[in-house]
Design an enzyme around this catalytic site. Structure first.
Site, mmCIF file in Angstrom:
data_model
loop_
_atom_site.group_PDB
_atom_site.id
_atom_site.type_symbol
_atom_site.label_atom_id
_atom_site.label_comp_id
_atom_site.label_asym_id
_atom_site.label_seq_id
_atom_site.Cartn_x
_atom_site.Cartn_y
_atom_site.Cartn_z
ATOM 1 N N LYS A 19 0.827 -1.222 0.000
ATOM 2 C CA LYS A 19 0.000 0.000 0.000
ATOM 3 C C LYS A 19 0.850 1.256 0.000
ATOM 4 O O LYS A 19 0.624 2.168 -0.782
ATOM 5 C CB LYS A 19 -0.880 0.072 1.251
ATOM 6 C CG LYS A 19 -2.035 -0.873 1.307
ATOM 7 C CD LYS A 19 -3.030 -0.464 2.394
ATOM 8 C CE LYS A 19 -2.439 -0.312 3.769
ATOM 9 N NZ LYS A 19 -2.024 -1.547 4.431
ATOM 10 N N ARG A 24 -9.490 1.536 8.893
ATOM 11 C CA ARG A 24 -9.024 0.225 9.320
ATOM 12 C C ARG A 24 -10.179 -0.630 9.824
ATOM 13 O O ARG A 24 -10.000 -1.789 10.124
ATOM 14 C CB ARG A 24 -8.046 0.372 10.492
ATOM 15 C CG ARG A 24 -6.636 0.765 10.107
ATOM 16 C CD ARG A 24 -5.900 -0.403 9.493
ATOM 17 N NE ARG A 24 -4.576 -0.654 10.016
ATOM 18 C CZ ARG A 24 -3.483 0.003 9.698
ATOM 19 N NH1 ARG A 24 -3.529 1.018 8.880
ATOM 20 N NH2 ARG A 24 -2.320 -0.342 10.204
ATOM 21 N N ARG A 60 11.209 -6.157 5.783
ATOM 22 C CA ARG A 60 11.017 -4.720 5.587
ATOM 23 C C ARG A 60 11.960 -3.870 6.441
ATOM 24 O O ARG A 60 12.075 -4.077 7.651
ATOM 25 C CB ARG A 60 9.567 -4.372 5.937
ATOM 26 C CG ARG A 60 9.199 -2.967 5.624
ATOM 27 C CD ARG A 60 7.740 -2.851 5.442
ATOM 28 N NE ARG A 60 7.022 -2.824 6.713
ATOM 29 C CZ ARG A 60 5.746 -2.483 6.806
ATOM 30 N NH1 ARG A 60 5.077 -2.174 5.723
ATOM 31 N NH2 ARG A 60 5.153 -2.485 7.973
ATOM 32 N N ARG A 91 11.214 -1.726 11.530
ATOM 33 C CA ARG A 91 10.238 -1.021 12.347
ATOM 34 C C ARG A 91 9.999 -1.809 13.625
ATOM 35 O O ARG A 91 10.037 -3.031 13.618
ATOM 36 C CB ARG A 91 8.917 -0.932 11.573
ATOM 37 C CG ARG A 91 8.722 0.396 10.917
ATOM 38 C CD ARG A 91 7.572 0.383 9.967
ATOM 39 N NE ARG A 91 6.317 -0.130 10.532
ATOM 40 C CZ ARG A 91 5.150 -0.012 9.907
ATOM 41 N NH1 ARG A 91 5.090 0.578 8.742
ATOM 42 N NH2 ARG A 91 4.052 -0.493 10.446
ATOM 43 N N ARG A 137 -1.194 -8.082 13.726
ATOM 44 C CA ARG A 137 -1.736 -7.111 12.776
ATOM 45 C C ARG A 137 -2.528 -7.795 11.670
ATOM 46 O O ARG A 137 -3.543 -7.272 11.217
ATOM 47 C CB ARG A 137 -0.602 -6.253 12.212
ATOM 48 C CG ARG A 137 -0.235 -5.128 13.179
ATOM 49 C CD ARG A 137 1.208 -4.766 13.082
ATOM 50 N NE ARG A 137 1.547 -4.116 11.848
ATOM 51 C CZ ARG A 137 2.752 -4.192 11.296
ATOM 52 N NH1 ARG A 137 3.696 -4.908 11.858
ATOM 53 N NH2 ARG A 137 3.000 -3.552 10.191
HETATM 54 P P1 AMP Z 1 0.789 1.074 9.323
HETATM 55 O O1 AMP Z 1 2.013 1.863 9.072
HETATM 56 O O2 AMP Z 1 -0.356 1.473 8.434
HETATM 57 O O3 AMP Z 1 1.014 -0.401 9.346
HETATM 58 O O4 AMP Z 1 0.296 1.473 10.816
HETATM 59 C C1 AMP Z 1 1.086 1.202 11.952
HETATM 60 C C2 AMP Z 1 0.235 1.227 13.214
HETATM 61 O O5 AMP Z 1 -0.371 2.526 13.375
HETATM 62 C C3 AMP Z 1 -0.940 0.268 13.230
HETATM 63 O O6 AMP Z 1 -0.587 -1.046 13.605
HETATM 64 C C4 AMP Z 1 -1.859 0.926 14.251
HETATM 65 O O7 AMP Z 1 -1.428 0.725 15.573
HETATM 66 C C5 AMP Z 1 -1.677 2.402 13.929
HETATM 67 N N1 AMP Z 1 -2.657 2.878 12.918
HETATM 68 C C6 AMP Z 1 -2.405 3.253 11.634
HETATM 69 N N2 AMP Z 1 -3.533 3.602 11.000
HETATM 70 C C7 AMP Z 1 -4.530 3.430 11.899
HETATM 71 C C8 AMP Z 1 -5.938 3.609 11.868
HETATM 72 N N3 AMP Z 1 -6.572 4.007 10.744
HETATM 73 N N4 AMP Z 1 -6.637 3.343 12.993
HETATM 74 C C9 AMP Z 1 -6.043 2.932 14.115
HETATM 75 N N5 AMP Z 1 -4.728 2.724 14.225
HETATM 76 C C10 AMP Z 1 -3.972 2.972 13.135
#
Ligand code: AMP
Length: 202
Positions: free
Chosen positions: A13, A85, A119, A152, A163
């Site tokens: 994404k 999400r 990653r 990360r 996740r």
């Molecule tokens: P990502 O980089 O998109 O994988 O996001 C990393 C982390 O940020 C996720 O595992 C959540 O803890 C938090 N996060 C990102 N986007 C959201 C969202 N729309 N709602 C809630 N938590 C989020």
């Protein structure tokens, strides 16, 4: 153009959103990046949640997103990467803005785990690489700025599994409710990009 990308972690994404944003002249809005870049009180509030692989509260996330969408670079449109999400967030999104297209980038869980394990990102400029699918020219070093590449904090195997579970239970139901186009995320970065541009008529 207002787009939403939906897909499990590791589906590409972020990579696709960056390329599309540059190509279409619209903003790339990654809620994960917004949270990771948080300072002060917000940082304290979200750090533990993020590292556990869980989601931060919907209201808090929406407030952060609404602030970001006021940015001048969002005037021509945006690509949301990581939001919504869950179904509730999708409903909240509909109440603050319209969306032209939901695009699903589909990959299997096995592929997600394989990719996420590799990653890495530059701690200096944020550029992303993958030791499995998109390795840097020199191991551990950023191609773009020479910075150090690090994993990360939420890319441990345990957090990755948590996740993916959250994705199936909470995020996937959005796709049952909202009309969307589906692209095969297991192809190369270029092929996936081409497929997305095709469905957008570009
Ligand atoms: P990502 O980089 O998109 O994988 O996001 C990393 C982390 O940020 C996720 O595992 C959540 O803890 C938090 N996060 C990102 N986007 C959201 C969202 N729309 N709602 C809630 N938590 C989020």
């Amino acid at each position: 153009m207002k787009l939403v990308l939906v897909g499990p972690q590791g589906s590409g994404k972020g990579t696709q959103a960056k390329l599309l944003a540059a190509k279409l002249g619209i903003a790339h809005v990654s809620t994960g990046d917004l949270l990771r870049g948080a300072q002060g009180e917000l940082k304290k509030e979200v750090e533990e949640v993020i590292n556990s692989g869980k989601l931060v509260p919907d209201e808090l996330m929406l407030d952060v997103l609404k602030e970001r969408l006021k940015g001048g670079d969002c005037k021509e449109g945006f690509i949301l990467d990581g939001f919504p999400r869950n179904v509730r967030q999708a409903e909240m999104l509909s109440s603050v803005t319209e969306v032209d297209k939901y695009i699903e980038i589909a990959i299997s869980d096995e592929e997600a785990v394989r990719r996420l394990g590799g990653r890495v990102a530059c701690e200096k400029c944020g550029a992303g690489f993958n030791t499995v699918t998109m390795p840097p020219k020199q191991e551990g070093i950023c191609d773009k700025c020479g910075g150090k590449l690090v994993q990360r904090a939420d890319d441990t195997e345990e957090a990755i599994r948590a996740r993916l579970k959250t994705y199936h239970e909470e995020t996937e139901p959005i796709l049952e409710k909202y009309e969307h186009v589906k692209v095969n995320g297991e192809k190369s970065v270029e092929e996936v990009q081409e497929e997305i541009l095709k469905v957008l008529g570009k």
